[in-house]
Scaffold this motif. Structure first.
Motif, short mmCIF file in Angstrom:
data_model
loop_
_atom_site.label_atom_id
_atom_site.label_comp_id
_atom_site.label_asym_id
_atom_site.label_seq_id
_atom_site.Cartn_x
_atom_site.Cartn_y
_atom_site.Cartn_z
N CYS A 65 -16.73 -8.98 -0.20
CA CYS A 65 -16.47 -10.31 0.36
C CYS A 65 -16.88 -10.35 1.83
O CYS A 65 -16.54 -9.44 2.59
CB CYS A 65 -14.98 -10.62 0.22
SG CYS A 65 -14.49 -12.16 0.99
N LEU A 67 -15.74 -12.23 4.03
CA LEU A 67 -14.59 -12.57 4.89
C LEU A 67 -13.59 -11.42 5.01
O LEU A 67 -13.07 -11.15 6.08
CB LEU A 67 -13.88 -13.82 4.36
CG LEU A 67 -14.70 -15.11 4.31
CD1 LEU A 67 -13.84 -16.26 3.80
CD2 LEU A 67 -15.26 -15.45 5.68
N CYS A 68 -13.29 -10.74 3.86
CA CYS A 68 -12.22 -9.74 3.91
C CYS A 68 -12.68 -8.35 3.46
O CYS A 68 -11.94 -7.38 3.60
CB CYS A 68 -11.03 -10.19 3.07
SG CYS A 68 -11.35 -10.17 1.30
N CYS A 90 -14.40 -14.09 -4.08
CA CYS A 90 -13.55 -12.97 -3.64
C CYS A 90 -12.49 -12.65 -4.70
O CYS A 90 -11.89 -13.56 -5.27
CB CYS A 90 -12.87 -13.32 -2.32
SG CYS A 90 -11.86 -11.99 -1.68
N CYS A 96 -8.02 -15.51 -0.35
CA CYS A 96 -9.26 -15.51 0.42
C CYS A 96 -10.26 -16.43 -0.30
O CYS A 96 -10.38 -16.39 -1.51
CB CYS A 96 -9.80 -14.10 0.50
SG CYS A 96 -11.40 -14.01 1.32
ZN LIG Z 1 -12.24 -12.11 0.56
#
Ligand SMILES: [Zn+2]
Length: 102
Positions: A65, A67-68, A90, A96
């Protein structure tokens, strides 16, 4: 059986019914407390199923992912202009919202 015996039996039955009602009431209260902390049976089953599905659907070639950093899962868009097309989502969704194009 004379009149006194009948009264004693009737009184015993009333006491027994009253006790059972109290016991059931306490049992329900206890179950409610457990439900507040642990959730219901169906909720537990759903959590297990979602965890299993997540574990099954993370493939070896899945990207991470953006983002995370968790592994991503291939999904099919259900609405919008990309409806019907596959994309990476995700595995931590809905916590998320990270996505990638395939
Ligand atoms: Zn994520």
């Amino acid at each position: 059986m004379n009149c006194d015996d009948s009264l004693v039996v009737a009184n015993c039955l009333l006491v027994l019914c009253n006790r059972l009602t109290m016991m059931i009431g306490r049992q329900i209260e206890r179950q409610l407390e457990v439900f507040k902390v642990e959730g219901g049976f169906t909720e537990g089953l759903t959590a297990e199923r979602l965890a299993y599905r997540k574990q099954q659907s993370v493939s070896a070639d899945a990207p991470v992912c953006p983002l995370c950093g968790k592994p991503m899962i291939k999904r099919v868009a259900k609405k919008g202009i990309n409806s019907g097309k596959e994309f990476w989502s995700c595995s931590d969704y809905p916590q998320c919202n990270g996505t990638r194009r395939i």
